[in-house]
Design a protein around this motif. Sequence first.
Motif, PDB file in Angstrom:
ATOM      1  N   PHE A  25      -5.657   1.027  -1.430  1.00 15.45           N
ATOM      2  CA  PHE A  25      -6.157  -0.595  -1.203  1.00 15.45           C
ATOM      3  C   PHE A  25      -5.175  -1.888  -1.897  1.00 15.45           C
ATOM      4  N   LEU A  39      -9.470  10.376  -4.698  1.00 13.64           N
ATOM      5  CA  LEU A  39      -9.660  10.262  -3.340  1.00 13.64           C
ATOM      6  C   LEU A  39      -9.769   8.171  -3.487  1.00 13.64           C
ATOM      7  N   THR A  40      -8.756   7.299  -2.435  1.00 11.37           N
ATOM      8  CA  THR A  40      -8.842   6.469  -2.472  1.00 11.37           C
ATOM      9  C   THR A  40      -8.600   6.348  -0.668  1.00 11.37           C
ATOM     10  N   LEU A  41      -9.210   5.045  -1.029  1.00 11.39           N
ATOM     11  CA  LEU A  41      -8.603   3.674   0.554  1.00 11.39           C
ATOM     12  C   LEU A  41      -7.743   3.398   0.310  1.00 11.39           C
ATOM     13  N   LEU A  42      -6.423   3.778   2.170  1.00  8.91           N
ATOM     14  CA  LEU A  42      -5.981   3.686   2.220  1.00  8.91           C
ATOM     15  C   LEU A  42      -5.176   1.813   2.295  1.00  8.91           C
ATOM     16  N   ARG A  62      -5.035   2.133   6.998  1.00 10.63           N
ATOM     17  CA  ARG A  62      -6.157   1.952   6.871  1.00 10.63           C
ATOM     18  C   ARG A  62      -6.949   3.729   6.956  1.00 10.63           C
ATOM     19  N   GLY A  63      -7.782   3.765   6.499  1.00 10.13           N
ATOM     20  CA  GLY A  63      -8.250   5.379   5.966  1.00 10.13           C
ATOM     21  C   GLY A  63      -7.811   5.840   4.435  1.00 10.13           C
ATOM     22  N   PHE A  64      -7.679   6.930   3.898  1.00  7.20           N
ATOM     23  CA  PHE A  64      -8.071   7.732   3.003  1.00  7.20           C
ATOM     24  C   PHE A  64      -6.874   8.378   2.656  1.00  7.20           C
ATOM     25  N   GLN A  66      -6.805  11.709   0.184  1.00  4.52           N
ATOM     26  CA  GLN A  66      -7.644  12.788  -0.372  1.00  4.52           C
ATOM     27  C   GLN A  66      -6.395  13.627  -0.867  1.00  4.52           C
ATOM     28  N   ALA A  76      -5.168   8.551   9.139  1.00  2.11           N
ATOM     29  CA  ALA A  76      -4.710   7.070   8.534  1.00  2.11           C
ATOM     30  C   ALA A  76      -5.416   6.820   9.910  1.00  2.11           C
TER      31      ALA A  76
ATOM     32  N   TYR B 214     -14.077  13.902  -8.757  1.00  2.00           N
ATOM     33  CA  TYR B 214     -12.515  13.282  -7.706  1.00  2.00           C
ATOM     34  C   TYR B 214     -12.610  11.833  -8.444  1.00  2.00           C
ATOM     35  N   ILE B 215     -11.812  11.115  -8.802  1.00  2.00           N
ATOM     36  CA  ILE B 215     -11.562  10.349  -8.982  1.00  2.00           C
ATOM     37  C   ILE B 215     -11.715   9.309  -7.950  1.00  2.00           C
ATOM     38  N   GLN B 217     -10.981   5.682  -5.819  1.00  2.00           N
ATOM     39  CA  GLN B 217     -11.078   4.475  -6.059  1.00  2.00           C
ATOM     40  C   GLN B 217     -10.841   3.783  -5.336  1.00  2.00           C
ATOM     41  N   LEU B 227     -14.868   3.791   6.249  1.00  2.00           N
ATOM     42  CA  LEU B 227     -15.006   4.450   6.741  1.00  2.00           C
ATOM     43  C   LEU B 227     -15.606   4.877   7.770  1.00  2.00           C
ATOM     44  N   LEU B 230     -14.357   3.826  10.802  1.00  2.00           N
ATOM     45  CA  LEU B 230     -13.256   4.403  11.992  1.00  2.00           C
ATOM     46  C   LEU B 230     -14.233   5.925  12.051  1.00  2.00           C
TER      47      LEU B 230
END
Lengths: 80, 297
Positions: A25, A39-42, A62-64, A66, A76, B214-215, B217, B227, B230
């Motif tokens: 993101f 874990l991050t957002l896309l 959008r999505g993540f 991991q 996504a 977890y890290i 972000q 999320l 979604l």
Amino acid sequence: MQVTIISPERTEFEGAADAIVAPAFDGLVGILPGHAPFLTLLGQGRVRVRRGSETVEVGVSRGFLQVAGDTVRIVADRVM
Amino acid sequence: MAKPRELRRRIRSVENTRKITRTMEMVATSKLKRAQDRVVAARPYAQALADVLADLYAPELAERFPLLRQPGRGTDRRVALVLITSNRGLCGAFNANLIREARQRLATLEEQGVVVDLHLVGRKGAAYFRFAGRAVASQRIDIGDRPTPAHAAELIGPLAEQFIAGTLEGVEVVFAQFRSAVSTPPTTLRILPVTAPARGAASGGDRAGAIANYILQPSAHEILERLLPLYVQNQLYRALVETAAAEHGARRTAMKNATDSAGDMLDVLRRTLNRARQAQITQEISEIVGGAEALQG
């Protein structure tokens, strides 16, 4: 490490990789083997999966993403 | 006894009908195969999303996310009911079952004093409620048997907005759950407010709480916020995909039954025809013999 790229409709890509660059993101993130759990957002952009000299590119939005152990899941909402 | 000519005409007619039903059966079988593949292909995404949400979710967060908020004071007693049916018929009781499920849910909700907005997907549901003369909030018949996530997004978007604004206390979907090609029970699923997915068996016990390591972000809060929509959208997408597959399953079964009974009818008709034909020949012979004897006598 193992990578899977998943869209709502299907698994778009599945395979081994040496390195991944993905659009998070807030900018690009690079994932190498042995990465800490993450874990991050896309955001929107192109995921590049490199294995040896070959590179696979997939557009996502959008999505993540991991990272868990030796597997990376890119989930996504839209895959182009 | 029926005339042979009449019987031949009926045999031809039943044979032609059987050709059509058999073709429809084969078409439905091949479409079912592809629709079933789409249902299976959609699972990893749903599973991945559910796993992450289950990991991030904490009950104390519920109050802070509009999509998780349980209905309470200050919300209207109004629920949106989305009914998914097929655009085409000739699939047995498939649509009738879905409509019955929707009507039962409608009756239950209205008994509780809830106002229900009906949102119809598919020509069959739209036709029924037009016939029943019930007001409908929205309907669309353009989705067909290849629903996409974009369709789900278009459907859920306005409903989610109303839910967040507090003018809806819930969104429910009536669809055909695709357990197998022959088991597709009509099901009502409440997709808003979101019921947090339980930690799936697939993710394993060892991962419970692992998210703490977890890290993240950005923060867990922000990730959830992005999320959750979604997840809601995907639940609707899955309902669309499963109903599409179930429709083809139902049509295949209906057309198989039709083909089989056409075969049974043909057996009976052919037997009757042969008997009539033989009776006619026997009669002609005895007339000739009788005539010859009369001449000799």
